[in-house]
Design a protein around this motif. Sequence first.
Motif, PDB file in Angstrom:
ATOM      1  N   TYR A 197      37.907  51.417  44.189  1.00 55.64           N
ATOM      2  CA  TYR A 197      38.368  51.141  42.823  1.00 55.64           C
ATOM      3  C   TYR A 197      39.558  52.019  42.435  1.00 55.64           C
ATOM      4  CZ  TYR A 197      38.206  50.726  37.704  1.00 55.64           C
ATOM      5  OH  TYR A 197      38.530  50.543  36.387  1.00 55.64           O
ATOM      6  N   ASP A 258      39.885  38.398  40.023  1.00 55.48           N
ATOM      7  CA  ASP A 258      40.845  39.485  40.064  1.00 55.48           C
ATOM      8  C   ASP A 258      41.081  40.162  41.403  1.00 55.48           C
ATOM      9  OD1 ASP A 258      42.758  40.308  38.387  1.00 55.48           O
ATOM     10  OD2 ASP A 258      41.472  41.451  37.050  1.00 55.48           O
ATOM     11  N   HIS A 282      43.930  37.867  37.354  1.00 56.33           N
ATOM     12  CA  HIS A 282      44.281  38.174  35.959  1.00 56.33           C
ATOM     13  C   HIS A 282      45.592  38.945  35.832  1.00 56.33           C
ATOM     14  CE1 HIS A 282      40.540  36.769  34.018  1.00 56.33           C
ATOM     15  NE2 HIS A 282      40.122  36.878  35.262  1.00 56.33           N
ATOM     16  N   ASP A 489      52.596  42.212  32.721  1.00 59.60           N
ATOM     17  CA  ASP A 489      51.228  42.044  32.233  1.00 59.60           C
ATOM     18  C   ASP A 489      50.780  40.639  32.618  1.00 59.60           C
ATOM     19  OD1 ASP A 489      48.943  42.777  30.905  1.00 59.60           O
ATOM     20  OD2 ASP A 489      49.971  43.411  29.082  1.00 59.60           O
TER      21      ASP A 489
END
Length: 944
Positions: A197, A258, A282, A489
Amino acid sequence: MENIGSPPETTNLVDAQVTRAQESHGSSAPLIPTSRLERLLRERVLRRSSKSYHSLEESRDSNGDLDISGNSNDLYLSDGDRGYQDEDMFEGNAFVKHLTDGPEKQDARVPKQRLLVVANRLPVSAIRKDDDSWGLEISVGGLVSALLGINEFEARWIGWAGVNVPDEVGQRSLTKALAEKRCIPVFLDEEIVHQYYNGYCNNILWPLFHYLGLPQEDRLATTRSFQSQFAAYKEANQMFADVVNAHYREGDVVWCHDYHLMFLPKCLKDYNRKMKVGWFLHTPFPSSEIHRTLPSRSELLRSVLAADLVGFHTYDYARHFVSACTRILGLEGTPDGVEDQGKLTRVAAFPIGIDSERFIRALELDVVKAHMNQLKERFAGRKVMLGVDRLDMIKGIPQKILAFEKFLEENPVWRDKVVLVQIAVPTRTDVPEYQKLSSQVHEIVGRINGRFGSLTAVPIHHLDRSLEFHELCALYAVTDVALVTSLRDGMNLVSYEFVACQASKKGVLILSEFAGAAQSLGAGAILVNPWNITEVASSIGYALTMPADEREKRHRHNFTHVSTHTSQEWAETFVSELNDTVVEAQLRIRQIPPLLPKGDAVERFMHSNNRLLILGFNATLTEPVDTQGRRIDQFKEMELKLHQDLKEPLRRLCEDPKTTIIVLSGSDRNVLDENFGGYSLWLAAEHGMFLRRTTGDWMTTMPENLNMDWVDSVKHVFEYFTERTPRSHFELRETSLVWNYKYADVEFGKLQSKDLLQHLWTGPISNASVDVVQGARSVEVRAVGVTKGAAIDRILGEIVHHTHVEAPIDYVLCVGHFLPKDEDIYSFFEPELPTGPAPSARAKIANPLNRFASNSTGVAAFCRKAPLPIPSPDTRANSFLGNGNWWSRMRERMTVHEGSSVLDLRGENYFSCAVGRKRSSARYLLGSSTEVVELLKELTACGP
Ligand SMILES: O=P(O)(O)OC[C@H]1O[C@H](O[C@H]2O[C@H](CO)[C@@H](O)[C@H](O)[C@H]2O)[C@H](O)[C@@H](O)[C@@H]1O
Ligand SMILES: O=c1ccn([C@@H]2O[C@H](COP(=O)(O)OP(=O)(O)O)[C@@H](O)[C@H]2O)c(=O)[nH]1
């Protein structure tokens, strides 16, 4: 849903959909949409009408009156645990309502499909209170916000609860607590979280996908090397897969989310290839030029391609993904997605939305009104500007603040009339880059507040924490100008939420052109380049002074978008597309010919007396080329070489007196001589225009009067394009010219080939008798009617003429990687084959006897009465002009000869087989030349 190109028609599927829709909506009206687009339109209408019905039903209180207070949607995280501030985030939230309600409380009229949502993060993060007691807090982030809006499905959420739970007691109690919310935890230990992560996801993929580039690999710290982080990434993905597999039930839809889970589709399909798997990104998907810097670029792309449907927020991201697959993996990009050996992964844009109703309803709540009043009082006399972001480098927070500083610098009158409220939610705080950003932002804010602040007021209110839902809604509602300056974004839901809360104020949205939201809200927002501080500063001035009617118009535009493109609709569309994609794939698979039944082919070979093997050369008998993510070695590949492992079996087959072999190729005579000169077989070069037995000389079957005047001018065009298309080349053969752009940049090559064709058609070949044959990455110009199928009759005639036939040919194996134009060779032996691509029908031909099979008297039609003369050039010309006269005349002459037939082929002894293709009119398929080698080896094992 926006397809990346025009979708094909799928009538059967549509019928099924229509029937489903009719059944579920009790309609008897004729619904016969004929295309996917029509079906989507129809479904949209049905969904909307059903939705308005449902929402009316749902919003009626017990008296049957409409209740718009939103209070009926009160939700809480766990029994007796109503104290958490974030529980308010669930206010009116469809997914959580769905999570909280049991299935028995759901609408019984239409059974809901089970949906397994798999995302790195669960919608709730767990906080341990005791050994076996847990508090659950809503997770912050756009992905969670969006998915909370879904209620059309019976959904389960699988993900990480954001906490390390090493002990069994804790794991059991947390699993139980989460089960009540229909969440299923994946337990990741600290080391995995660190490497997977913090490391691979947030230090490598996240910056890369947002165009911030790759970090320097740290060779001294093994934990920061790509290799170990990628290994952890794969391991973590497999752990997610294990949990999905354990909870999966047949018919479920599995929706992976994702960049954290790019490896998951492959893990799932490896376990169960029937699982319906969708994957949605995403974040942006960057240009292929960025993605190709990633060391594990190919493996990740291939893993994602295992999914049935791949979705992105915008068309640009989808296009970049397809382009990465074509440029990096060498696969075919089609208007529908990416194709690999006939398997299509659909790729499309599905722009996300928010549950706008939830925000609109919240503004009616007293608690929100109270917050609004407080804020109005607090900022009385000042315009409010707002930034709401996770404290992430992609959000452009320093750029935003610097632009605000510039605005104040240049507009002193505004210094005490405007305030910037910046909510910066801490995120990924274990990643050093995020820690650095936090200090940087604090430093800039401090400096500006020191510079422009007074004893009683500061220009920037910076909050390093998240707000609860009602506070956030109130803040959105009192804001005059929202400032979104993301450097990149995926979408940016904050901009949507702001618009949803501005029904009365009609404030202005300043929006980065690099946010996905710019595609949807760009018309109503002021678009800016966040790197251009001067531009942002002047946009702030423009926004603050914008006339009311302009604000009203801009707002109306965006409000319509936000309230019609909801997260619910987004999820429904994706899942419905995924369902359809799977059905379509099944239909497509049914049209793919089956694999060659090798055992049967060998067995029948063994029991036959006179066999004919027709073999292609390129990609049939040559070494296979691995283009899967590796750099193609053009130099080696262009030199066509017989597969090493084939030499021995081929030699043995050639020695077999019961077997005749023809190598039939588009290559020229030299190439065939070099490769097969030492074998005893027949060579047919240039699609059969030249023929020789290797013991004899080349004969030309080319008509003498064949007009080749066009060659020079076509050559001229080919030279021109070769010079201008790096790594393309052309081959000048005696009867054709081929321009090949296989090694060139795929997209540029395609564009150039279109241009080339236009030049050809309008110039040199406009009046010539030529055929233009387009391959996947080539353009070939040949004399008209030259195909392998047209040549085979002549070749057979010559062979029969030159060979002493003791028994009729009773077995034919025709194997090749032929262009569609040359696939007429397959149907040569079975004229009753349908011309369209319906191979499944081929496998079950009703009449096992083909055109050469024995007639009712048991006598084959293909028999020679007398020695067959070599046809005159004129008759050859006829043959190559494709009118079939020569062949019919030859057949007429080949009748019974002393009671023996030359060819007596039964359908079950005929094996036509395409190599390395999925779409073919051959009866069967073989994957690659490696499998051809295997087959020929097995044939030799039968012995002569
Ligand atoms: O889970 P975290 O590491 O704390 O990060 C929060 C989420 O950030 C990203 O959100 C993205 O999804 C939004 C909705 O589609 C989109 O609007 C936004 O532009 C993206 O940045 C991330 O992709 C999520 O997985 C994280 O959960
Ligand atoms: O204090 C806060 C600030 C933001 N958000 C939510 O975080 C999400 C941010 O999503 P966005 O798509 O803008 O960006 P992301 O953080 O996912 O990159 C939005 O739904 C916000 O409502 C929140 O829950 N609490």
